[in-house]
Design a protein around this motif. Structure first.
Motif, mmCIF file in Angstrom:
data_model
loop_
_atom_site.group_PDB
_atom_site.id
_atom_site.type_symbol
_atom_site.label_atom_id
_atom_site.label_comp_id
_atom_site.label_asym_id
_atom_site.label_seq_id
_atom_site.Cartn_x
_atom_site.Cartn_y
_atom_site.Cartn_z
ATOM 1 N N ASP A 61 0.833 -1.203 0.000
ATOM 2 C CA ASP A 61 0.000 0.000 0.000
ATOM 3 C C ASP A 61 0.870 1.257 0.000
ATOM 4 N N MET A 62 1.901 1.246 0.806
ATOM 5 C CA MET A 62 2.787 2.413 0.882
ATOM 6 C C MET A 62 3.512 2.629 -0.438
ATOM 7 N N ASN A 63 3.926 1.554 -1.095
ATOM 8 C CA ASN A 63 4.585 1.683 -2.396
ATOM 9 C C ASN A 63 3.640 2.281 -3.430
ATOM 10 N N ASN A 64 2.362 1.901 -3.386
ATOM 11 C CA ASN A 64 1.380 2.492 -4.294
ATOM 12 C C ASN A 64 1.240 3.989 -4.058
ATOM 13 N N VAL A 65 1.177 4.387 -2.806
ATOM 14 C CA VAL A 65 1.081 5.811 -2.476
ATOM 15 C C VAL A 65 2.345 6.534 -2.935
ATOM 16 N N LEU A 66 3.490 5.930 -2.725
ATOM 17 C CA LEU A 66 4.758 6.537 -3.138
ATOM 18 C C LEU A 66 4.796 6.745 -4.651
ATOM 19 N N GLU A 67 4.324 5.765 -5.407
ATOM 20 C CA GLU A 67 4.277 5.908 -6.864
ATOM 21 C C GLU A 67 3.359 7.052 -7.280
ATOM 22 N N ARG A 68 2.214 7.186 -6.612
ATOM 23 C CA ARG A 68 1.302 8.293 -6.934
ATOM 24 C C ARG A 68 1.941 9.634 -6.617
#
Length: 124
Positions: free
Chosen positions: A97-104
């Motif tokens: 989840d954190m990686n997804n937020v980081l990509e955004r």
């Protein structure tokens, strides 16, 4: 090692250390003749372990259960392993989840940088 030294070493307040002991997050710390907490190397390993686990968001209740099981001895090894495996699975999901937020965030930052770059070209 006195509580002030442990507090400084692990960058935790003395109140936090007392709280962790009171709720069973770290095993009971022995006291010297004057009644002052006297942390052993083993106590410090517990403090380090708990700080590490709390640092990645493991719930206090889970860690209290882990310590309780540990204190019961080797017959709880499987239960401790299961508890850690479940927390590991949850940590992996949280990291995704954190990686997804980081990509955004990276996408938005890149978009802003491109917009700023275009505006700066028009100013020349």
């Amino acid at each position: 090692m006195l509580i002030a030294e442990v507090s400084k070493k692990f960058e935790l307040s003395q109140d936090t250390l007392r709280y962790y002991e009171r709720i069973g997050l770290i095993p009971r710390v022995n006291r010297n003749k004057s009644g002052i907490r006297d942390y052993t190397e083993e106590d410090c390993r517990w403090v380090e372990y708990i700080k590490c686990m709390r640092g990645v968001g493991l719930p206090i209740e889970i860690l209290i259960e882990y310590v309780r099981l540990f204190q019961q001895g080797d017959e709880t090894i499987n239960a401790r392993k299961e508890l850690l495996m479940e927390q590991r699975k949850q940590l992996i999901a949280k990291m995704a989840d954190m990686n997804n937020v980081l990509e955004r965030m990276d996408y938005k930052i890149t978009s802003y940088e491109q917009t700023i770059g275009k505006k700066e070209k028009h100013l020349i």
